[in-house]
Scaffold this motif. Structure first.
Motif, mmCIF file in Angstrom:
data_model
loop_
_atom_site.group_PDB
_atom_site.id
_atom_site.type_symbol
_atom_site.label_atom_id
_atom_site.label_comp_id
_atom_site.label_asym_id
_atom_site.label_seq_id
_atom_site.Cartn_x
_atom_site.Cartn_y
_atom_site.Cartn_z
ATOM 1 N N ILE A 21 -0.645 -53.802 49.344
ATOM 2 C CA ILE A 21 -2.285 -53.760 49.489
ATOM 3 C C ILE A 21 -2.876 -54.199 48.241
ATOM 4 O O ILE A 21 -3.629 -55.254 48.427
ATOM 5 C CB ILE A 21 -2.719 -52.331 49.635
ATOM 6 C CG1 ILE A 21 -2.184 -51.767 51.038
ATOM 7 C CG2 ILE A 21 -4.228 -52.449 49.813
ATOM 8 C CD1 ILE A 21 -2.608 -50.361 51.408
ATOM 9 N N THR A 22 -2.305 -54.077 47.222
ATOM 10 C CA THR A 22 -2.942 -54.641 45.849
ATOM 11 C C THR A 22 -2.723 -56.189 46.031
ATOM 12 O O THR A 22 -3.391 -57.015 45.282
ATOM 13 C CB THR A 22 -2.594 -53.999 44.445
ATOM 14 O OG1 THR A 22 -2.877 -52.654 44.569
ATOM 15 C CG2 THR A 22 -2.886 -54.544 43.375
ATOM 16 N N ASP A 23 -1.381 -56.548 46.102
ATOM 17 C CA ASP A 23 -0.883 -57.922 46.235
ATOM 18 C C ASP A 23 -1.642 -58.866 47.395
ATOM 19 O O ASP A 23 -1.687 -59.863 47.084
ATOM 20 C CB ASP A 23 0.561 -57.942 46.523
ATOM 21 C CG ASP A 23 1.416 -57.344 45.414
ATOM 22 O OD1 ASP A 23 0.834 -57.442 44.382
ATOM 23 O OD2 ASP A 23 2.878 -56.941 45.730
ATOM 24 N N LYS A 27 -2.910 -64.629 45.769
ATOM 25 C CA LYS A 27 -2.868 -65.870 46.823
ATOM 26 C C LYS A 27 -1.110 -65.871 46.581
ATOM 27 O O LYS A 27 -0.533 -66.144 47.668
ATOM 28 C CB LYS A 27 -3.389 -67.200 46.274
ATOM 29 C CG LYS A 27 -2.872 -68.260 47.352
ATOM 30 C CD LYS A 27 -3.630 -69.361 47.106
ATOM 31 C CE LYS A 27 -3.423 -70.618 48.032
ATOM 32 N NZ LYS A 27 -4.070 -71.722 47.922
ATOM 33 N N GLU A 28 -0.723 -65.647 45.423
ATOM 34 C CA GLU A 28 0.883 -65.971 45.289
ATOM 35 C C GLU A 28 1.711 -64.939 45.861
ATOM 36 O O GLU A 28 2.827 -65.089 46.509
ATOM 37 C CB GLU A 28 1.146 -66.055 43.487
ATOM 38 C CG GLU A 28 0.496 -67.143 43.028
ATOM 39 C CD GLU A 28 0.746 -68.466 43.523
ATOM 40 O OE1 GLU A 28 2.072 -68.710 43.880
ATOM 41 O OE2 GLU A 28 -0.411 -69.377 43.535
ATOM 42 N N THR A 29 1.171 -63.586 45.831
ATOM 43 C CA THR A 29 1.998 -62.495 46.144
ATOM 44 C C THR A 29 1.504 -62.165 47.720
ATOM 45 O O THR A 29 2.150 -61.315 48.394
ATOM 46 C CB THR A 29 2.165 -61.415 45.379
ATOM 47 O OG1 THR A 29 0.614 -60.983 45.453
ATOM 48 C CG2 THR A 29 2.411 -61.707 44.100
ATOM 49 N N ALA A 33 3.473 -59.508 50.832
ATOM 50 C CA ALA A 33 2.743 -58.381 51.088
ATOM 51 C C ALA A 33 2.245 -58.189 52.688
ATOM 52 O O ALA A 33 2.411 -57.028 53.241
ATOM 53 C CB ALA A 33 1.561 -58.075 50.372
ATOM 54 N N MET A 34 1.835 -59.423 53.165
ATOM 55 C CA MET A 34 1.333 -59.322 54.451
ATOM 56 C C MET A 34 2.401 -58.872 55.478
ATOM 57 O O MET A 34 2.463 -58.248 56.521
ATOM 58 C CB MET A 34 0.743 -60.525 54.839
ATOM 59 C CG MET A 34 -0.906 -60.655 54.469
ATOM 60 S SD MET A 34 -1.570 -62.136 55.123
ATOM 61 C CE MET A 34 -0.342 -63.584 54.958
ATOM 62 N N LEU A 35 3.419 -59.422 55.375
ATOM 63 C CA LEU A 35 4.636 -59.453 56.008
ATOM 64 C C LEU A 35 5.217 -58.028 55.909
ATOM 65 O O LEU A 35 5.598 -57.409 56.914
ATOM 66 C CB LEU A 35 5.963 -60.363 55.650
ATOM 67 C CG LEU A 35 5.844 -61.861 55.879
ATOM 68 C CD1 LEU A 35 6.962 -62.706 55.462
ATOM 69 C CD2 LEU A 35 5.440 -61.931 57.362
ATOM 70 N N GLU A 36 5.247 -57.303 54.838
ATOM 71 C CA GLU A 36 5.951 -55.943 54.653
ATOM 72 C C GLU A 36 4.801 -55.091 55.281
ATOM 73 O O GLU A 36 5.413 -54.017 55.940
ATOM 74 C CB GLU A 36 5.912 -55.489 53.011
ATOM 75 C CG GLU A 36 6.920 -56.573 52.457
ATOM 76 C CD GLU A 36 8.389 -56.150 52.737
ATOM 77 O OE1 GLU A 36 8.578 -55.204 53.385
ATOM 78 O OE2 GLU A 36 9.321 -56.752 52.080
ATOM 79 N N LEU A 37 3.705 -55.414 54.994
ATOM 80 C CA LEU A 37 2.650 -54.042 55.621
ATOM 81 C C LEU A 37 2.640 -54.218 57.339
ATOM 82 O O LEU A 37 2.476 -53.228 58.061
ATOM 83 C CB LEU A 37 1.283 -54.578 55.175
ATOM 84 C CG LEU A 37 0.814 -54.132 53.796
ATOM 85 C CD1 LEU A 37 -0.349 -54.791 53.071
ATOM 86 C CD2 LEU A 37 1.161 -52.688 53.551
ATOM 87 N N SER A 54 -9.684 -50.535 50.781
ATOM 88 C CA SER A 54 -8.809 -50.801 49.627
ATOM 89 C C SER A 54 -9.523 -52.075 49.020
ATOM 90 O O SER A 54 -9.806 -53.194 49.551
ATOM 91 C CB SER A 54 -7.326 -51.197 49.856
ATOM 92 O OG SER A 54 -6.831 -49.917 50.143
ATOM 93 N N PHE A 55 -9.989 -52.143 47.745
ATOM 94 C CA PHE A 55 -10.667 -53.077 46.903
ATOM 95 C C PHE A 55 -10.001 -54.563 47.470
ATOM 96 O O PHE A 55 -8.602 -54.577 47.024
ATOM 97 C CB PHE A 55 -10.641 -52.874 45.431
ATOM 98 C CG PHE A 55 -11.281 -53.990 44.839
ATOM 99 C CD1 PHE A 55 -12.719 -54.105 44.958
ATOM 100 C CD2 PHE A 55 -10.608 -54.577 43.949
ATOM 101 C CE1 PHE A 55 -13.407 -55.081 44.166
ATOM 102 C CE2 PHE A 55 -11.265 -55.783 43.460
ATOM 103 C CZ PHE A 55 -12.585 -55.936 43.474
ATOM 104 N N GLY A 56 -10.644 -55.404 47.721
ATOM 105 C CA GLY A 56 -9.885 -56.734 47.758
ATOM 106 C C GLY A 56 -9.130 -57.121 49.086
ATOM 107 O O GLY A 56 -8.783 -58.220 49.160
ATOM 108 N N ALA A 57 -8.616 -56.181 49.834
ATOM 109 C CA ALA A 57 -7.896 -56.636 50.753
ATOM 110 C C ALA A 57 -8.298 -57.186 52.103
ATOM 111 O O ALA A 57 -7.636 -58.213 52.457
ATOM 112 C CB ALA A 57 -7.136 -55.161 51.420
ATOM 113 N N VAL A 58 -9.536 -56.811 52.496
ATOM 114 C CA VAL A 58 -10.210 -57.320 53.797
ATOM 115 C C VAL A 58 -10.491 -58.930 53.124
ATOM 116 O O VAL A 58 -10.232 -59.992 53.856
ATOM 117 C CB VAL A 58 -11.341 -56.869 54.091
ATOM 118 C CG1 VAL A 58 -12.039 -57.644 54.678
ATOM 119 C CG2 VAL A 58 -10.826 -55.430 54.837
ATOM 120 N N SER A 59 -10.874 -59.022 51.947
ATOM 121 C CA SER A 59 -11.440 -60.276 51.530
ATOM 122 C C SER A 59 -10.018 -61.165 51.013
ATOM 123 O O SER A 59 -10.196 -62.280 51.615
ATOM 124 C CB SER A 59 -12.037 -60.339 49.813
ATOM 125 O OG SER A 59 -12.143 -61.270 49.363
#
Length: 305
Positions: A21-23, A27-29, A33-37, A54-59
């Motif tokens: 979620i932090t990743d 942009k690089e990670t 992260a999207m695939l794993e989640l 979660s901070f920054g996830a939706v953004s």
């Protein structure tokens, strides 16, 4: 000992989830992260609220969607890699949209404004179709909560015209989802009144349904037919629609054409078609429909028949 190992594994998995979620903020990670989640979305409790808060996830997910705009505005096309990335992002939005609380919050933030341009792509390639189905999945997730506020929100967007276009021109699965979404919207009184209040909307909707029925005689799709029949039945609950339905109702609906063959996935076709015709007949006999005096309707129906 085994219980201790199990607890360690659970903590390790939780740490990985928070890390992914932090990743999403980077942009690089983000893609990994999207695939794993996305792959674990059904196994992680409260994934929707977790992403939302979660901070920054939706953004980060919105940045992924916005980054694809130049390709769709310039070429009306996506390649496989672009489609894969954006579908992963949209899939996580679907997880949020399916949660009752988060879904309402998403609509209040007008987030569908970011997804609606993706439904405007007319290309029928597999890459674009995957994106289209993903967006429709988000809409289905939002409507699953059956909240009137969400229905009202969609009525203020371009959704219904876009659904009608895909219902007529889209792939088989797109047509199924579009027909389902239309049914969900019209189930609500506010949705039925919105679709029926103006003549242009009634003409567009009922004429499109008639063309879809004619297409189904060439390429049968029982799941689409089921929703189309139910749309006709629901539209008939609004008196102003009866006149157009009776004038534009395809012969295949009246004469039992779709009852002559077994329809896997729509075993109740014969009964529902009979009920629809009976309902139209009863309403007509009860005087719910008056002789047409509108010159626009007269001109339109003369051109068709």
């Amino acid at each position: 000992m085994s219980g201790s190992n199990s607890g360690c594994e659970q903590r390790s998995e939780t740490e990985h989830v928070y890390g992914w979620i932090t990743d999403l903020c980077n942009k690089e990670t983000r893609f990994l992260a999207m695939l794993e989640l996305f792959e674990r979305r059904s196994n992680i409790d409260n994934m929707g609220p977790l992403l939302w808060h979660s901070f920054g996830a939706v953004s980060g997910l919105l940045q992924e969607i916005v980054s694809i705009y130049p390709a769709i505005s310039r070429y009306n096309e996506l390649n496989g890699q672009q489609s894969h990335r954006i579908c992963a992002a949209i899939g996580l939005f679907q997880t949020m949209a399916s949660h009752p609380f988060v879904g309402i919050e998403l609509t209040r933030c007008q987030f569908m404004c970011y997804l609606m341009p993706l439904l405007k792509m007319t290309s029928q390639t597999r890459a674009v179709e995957h994106v289209r189905l993903s967006v429709l999945g988000v809409i289905c997730g939002l409507l699953k909560s059956d909240h009137p506020e969400i229905v009202g929100y969609f009525l203020g967007t371009e959704l219904i015209p876009l659904l009608l276009r895909q219902l007529e021109l889209g792939s088989s699965m797109s047509k199924v989802l579009c027909a389902f979404v239309l049914c969900r919207i019209l189930e609500h009184e506010v949705g039925l009144k919105f679709a029926s209040r103006r003549l242009a909307r009634r003409l567009h909707l009922i004429h499109t349904l008639a063309r879809v029925v004619h297409q189904l005689t060439l390429e049968p799709e029982p799941r689409v037919l089921k929703h189309v029949v139910r749309l006709y039945s629901r539209l008939a609950d609004y008196p102003q629609n009866l006149e157009l339905i009776l004038k534009l109702l395809p012969a295949q609906i009246r004469n039992g054409y779709f009852c002559q063959e077994a329809l896997p996935g729509y075993e109740s076709a014969s009964q529902e078609l009979t009920d629809l015709n009976y309902k139209l007949t009863v309403k007509k006999d009860q005087g719910d429909i008056k002789q047409c005096q509108d010159p626009i309707i007269l001109k339109f129906t003369r051109r068709l028949f």
